[in-house]
Design an enzyme around this catalytic site. Structure first.
Site, PDB file in Angstrom:
ATOM      1  N   SER A 125       0.956  -1.169   0.061  1.00 28.69           N
ATOM      2  CA  SER A 125      -0.002   0.075  -0.042  1.00 28.69           C
ATOM      3  C   SER A 125       0.910   1.264  -0.080  1.00 28.69           C
ATOM      4  O   SER A 125       1.957   1.184   0.577  1.00 28.69           O
ATOM      5  CB  SER A 125      -0.936   0.065   1.253  1.00 28.69           C
ATOM      6  OG  SER A 125      -1.537   1.304   1.446  1.00 28.69           O
ATOM      7  N   TYR A 150      -2.191  -0.748  10.784  1.00 32.04           N
ATOM      8  CA  TYR A 150      -2.140  -1.362   9.562  1.00 32.04           C
ATOM      9  C   TYR A 150      -0.957  -1.015   8.660  1.00 32.04           C
ATOM     10  O   TYR A 150      -0.605  -1.741   8.151  1.00 32.04           O
ATOM     11  CB  TYR A 150      -3.566  -0.763   9.049  1.00 32.04           C
ATOM     12  CG  TYR A 150      -3.576  -0.703   7.560  1.00 32.04           C
ATOM     13  CD1 TYR A 150      -3.982  -2.290   6.870  1.00 32.04           C
ATOM     14  CD2 TYR A 150      -3.514  -0.141   6.893  1.00 32.04           C
ATOM     15  CE1 TYR A 150      -3.890  -2.425   5.690  1.00 32.04           C
ATOM     16  CE2 TYR A 150      -3.524  -0.183   5.315  1.00 32.04           C
ATOM     17  CZ  TYR A 150      -3.677  -1.410   4.901  1.00 32.04           C
ATOM     18  OH  TYR A 150      -3.898  -1.442   3.416  1.00 32.04           O
ATOM     19  N   LYS A 154       2.179  -3.352   6.922  1.00 32.21           N
ATOM     20  CA  LYS A 154       2.609  -3.346   5.177  1.00 32.21           C
ATOM     21  C   LYS A 154       4.169  -3.059   5.153  1.00 32.21           C
ATOM     22  O   LYS A 154       4.745  -3.658   4.521  1.00 32.21           O
ATOM     23  CB  LYS A 154       1.915  -2.406   4.307  1.00 32.21           C
ATOM     24  CG  LYS A 154       0.391  -2.643   4.389  1.00 32.21           C
ATOM     25  CD  LYS A 154       0.029  -4.046   3.650  1.00 32.21           C
ATOM     26  CE  LYS A 154      -1.350  -4.393   3.394  1.00 32.21           C
ATOM     27  NZ  LYS A 154      -1.968  -5.537   2.757  1.00 32.21           N
TER      28      LYS A 154
HETATM   29  N1  UFG Z   1     -12.871  11.018   3.511  1.00 27.91           N
HETATM   30  C1  UFG Z   1     -13.662  12.064   3.828  1.00 27.91           C
HETATM   31  N2  UFG Z   1     -14.943  11.471   4.198  1.00 27.91           N
HETATM   32  C2  UFG Z   1     -14.915  10.023   4.547  1.00 27.91           C
HETATM   33  C3  UFG Z   1     -13.944   9.221   4.165  1.00 27.91           C
HETATM   34  C4  UFG Z   1     -13.053   9.793   3.649  1.00 27.91           C
HETATM   35  O1  UFG Z   1     -13.572  13.127   3.781  1.00 27.91           O
HETATM   36  O2  UFG Z   1     -16.269   9.581   5.072  1.00 27.91           O
HETATM   37  C5  UFG Z   1     -11.552  11.688   2.778  1.00 27.91           C
HETATM   38  C6  UFG Z   1     -10.130  11.142   3.715  1.00 27.91           C
HETATM   39  O3  UFG Z   1      -9.913  12.288   4.576  1.00 27.91           O
HETATM   40  C7  UFG Z   1      -9.083  11.179   2.729  1.00 27.91           C
HETATM   41  C8  UFG Z   1      -9.818  10.787   1.300  1.00 27.91           C
HETATM   42  O4  UFG Z   1     -11.244  10.794   1.716  1.00 27.91           O
HETATM   43  O5  UFG Z   1      -8.744  12.342   2.568  1.00 27.91           O
HETATM   44  C9  UFG Z   1      -9.664   9.175   1.147  1.00 27.91           C
HETATM   45  O6  UFG Z   1     -10.145   8.429   2.199  1.00 27.91           O
HETATM   46  P1  UFG Z   1     -10.010   7.032   2.406  1.00 27.91           P
HETATM   47  O7  UFG Z   1     -10.551   6.479   3.684  1.00 27.91           O
HETATM   48  O8  UFG Z   1     -11.015   6.499   1.296  1.00 27.91           O
HETATM   49  O9  UFG Z   1      -8.682   6.462   1.831  1.00 27.91           O
HETATM   50  P2  UFG Z   1      -7.378   6.597   2.601  1.00 27.91           P
HETATM   51  O10 UFG Z   1      -6.365   7.546   1.623  1.00 27.91           O
HETATM   52  O11 UFG Z   1      -7.412   7.197   3.981  1.00 27.91           O
HETATM   53  O12 UFG Z   1      -6.810   5.249   2.907  1.00 27.91           O
HETATM   54  C10 UFG Z   1      -6.025   4.481   1.686  1.00 27.91           C
HETATM   55  C11 UFG Z   1      -6.428   3.156   1.992  1.00 27.91           C
HETATM   56  C12 UFG Z   1      -5.823   2.619   3.347  1.00 27.91           C
HETATM   57  C13 UFG Z   1      -4.507   3.149   3.487  1.00 27.91           C
HETATM   58  C14 UFG Z   1      -4.185   4.508   3.365  1.00 27.91           C
HETATM   59  C15 UFG Z   1      -3.007   4.894   3.450  1.00 27.91           C
HETATM   60  O13 UFG Z   1      -7.860   2.854   1.891  1.00 27.91           O
HETATM   61  O14 UFG Z   1      -5.774   1.189   3.181  1.00 27.91           O
HETATM   62  O15 UFG Z   1      -4.856   4.781   2.243  1.00 27.91           O
HETATM   63  O16 UFG Z   1      -2.913   6.494   3.163  1.00 27.91           O
HETATM   64  F1  UFG Z   1      -4.009   2.681   4.598  1.00 27.91           F
END
Ligand code: UFG
Length: 337
Positions: A125, A150, A154
């Site tokens: 990831s 998590y 990785k």
């Molecule tokens: N977000 C919102 N509202 C929500 C959910 C997410 O604004 O309800 C935003 C988050 O703040 C972020 C973006 O949308 O800016 C993406 O969020 P996600 O949770 O979809 O994805 P992430 O980038 O946080 O997570 C991903 C993978 C994980 C990994 C992570 C590492 O899903 O498995 O990247 O950065 F660990």
């Protein structure tokens, strides 16, 4: 037909990879205890491919059970997806994550060694880059400062693979660092199955648009980005799945031990608000949302340099953010819940 063990093959990325493997003439043998999936994924796979998927319902930390599967199936290679992946849960219950994610890889590598299987593709990831020392991140960017247990699993799994590779002159390891996988199969027979309230953006968007959630909270609009919301590299799950097939084919062609890592992203960063608006435009549906506070642990921006994947694997994404949002919505509608 060549056969590959696909651990976590009933999961989101695993199931889409099974479709692409079959299309390329490689038989997937799923190892998945369905703890984070449902029977309907197996039914969906059958509808798309016309074949009943072969599945062994075991936990990958169970060495005896895994040994039996390898003895019975005699695979040529392994793709290892099976892992727990909820960032928030990993903060509350880190030992579950260290035990399952690290234990399953160690068990798998030992089982592979016992059966003389040398080729493994591993799901990593972009979380291993932490904040990222430069953007876009290349495979050489600094890693190791993950933001959650998590993420650290990785980091440790990647190191385990490097160490195993250094100690075994025949091992062929490809580690694939995924950016933000979204979308669904265009048939709408398989897609993501979030359990409970989705943590990730796109399942939350589709559920909010379907009226299953009150509204989306956009976590922060005061970041130093073009509209104040975080930037991510959203990649269609079918594009991601295809990279696994190319990775296996590339390993087979090398005919030499290797340990390589590749970024799998589009190379494009999009803000949360751009993602929401793209969904609305392509589907003609409104997403109710409010701006909320920042989410702890979020990095400001993360997107991939994909030059190595293109040069070495010949892989590039073919689907746009709009395609992903269209397919995600079709899948949400097919789910009907
Ligand atoms: N977000 C919102 N509202 C929500 C959910 C997410 O604004 O309800 C935003 C988050 O703040 C972020 C973006 O949308 O800016 C993406 O969020 P996600 O949770 O979809 O994805 P992430 O980038 O946080 O997570 C991903 C993978 C994980 C990994 C992570 C590492 O899903 O498995 O990247 O950065 F660990």
């Amino acid at each position: 037909m060549r056969r590959t063990i696909v651990t976590g093959g009933a999961g989101f990325i695993g199931s889409h990879t099974c479709v692409e493997l079959l299309a390329a003439g490689i038989e997937p043998v799923i190892v998945d205890d369905l703890r984070n999936s449902e029977e309907r994924v197996l039914e969906g796979l059958e509808k798309i491919t016309g074949r009943k998927p072969v599945i062994h319902r075991i936990d990958c930390t169970d060495a005896q059970a895994l040994n039996k599967v390898f003895a019975a199936e005699r695979p040529d290679s392994v793709i290892h997806f099976a892992a727990d992946k909820a960032v928030g849960e990993s903060v509350r219950d880190p030992l579950k994550y260290y035990h399952n994610n690290i234990g399953s890889l160690a068990t798998l590598l030992r089982t592979m060694a016992k059966h003389g299987i040398k080729d493994i593709v591993f799901s990593s990831s972009c979380t291993v880059y932490g904040e990222g020392d430069k953007l876009p991140v290349t495979e050489d960017s600094r890693t190791g400062a993950a933001a959650s247990p998590y993420g650290y699993t990785k980091v440790v799994c990647e190191q385990m693979l490097r160490d195993a590779s250094a100690a075994d002159a025949d091992l062929c390891v490809v580690m694939l660092r995924y950016f933000n996988p979204i979308g669904a199969h265009p048939s709408a027979h398989i897609g993501e199955l979030p359990i409970g309230v989705p943590n990730n953006l796109v399942p939350f968007i589709t559920q909010a648009a379907a009226g299953l959630r009150d509204k989306l909270t956009v976590f922060g609009n005061d970041y130093p980005t073009r509209d104040g919301s975080c930037i991510r590299d959203y990649i269609h799950v079918v594009d991601l799945a295809k990279a696994h097939v190319l990775a296996l084919q590339w390993i087979a062609k090398q005919n030499a031990p290797l340990c390589e890592v590749f970024n799998l992203g589009t190379g494009q960063g999009n803000t949360v608000l751009e993602a929401v608006h793209t969904f609305e435009e392509v589907n003609g549906v409104k997403v109710p949302f409010v701006i909320g506070p920042r989410r702890p642990g979020d990095v400001v921006a993360m997107y991939a340099d994909t030059a190595k994947s293109l040069k070495v694997l010949g892989w590039r994404t073919e689907r746009t953010l709009a395609d992903s949002m269209r397919d995600a919505w079709r899948w949400q509608q097919a789910l009907g819940k």
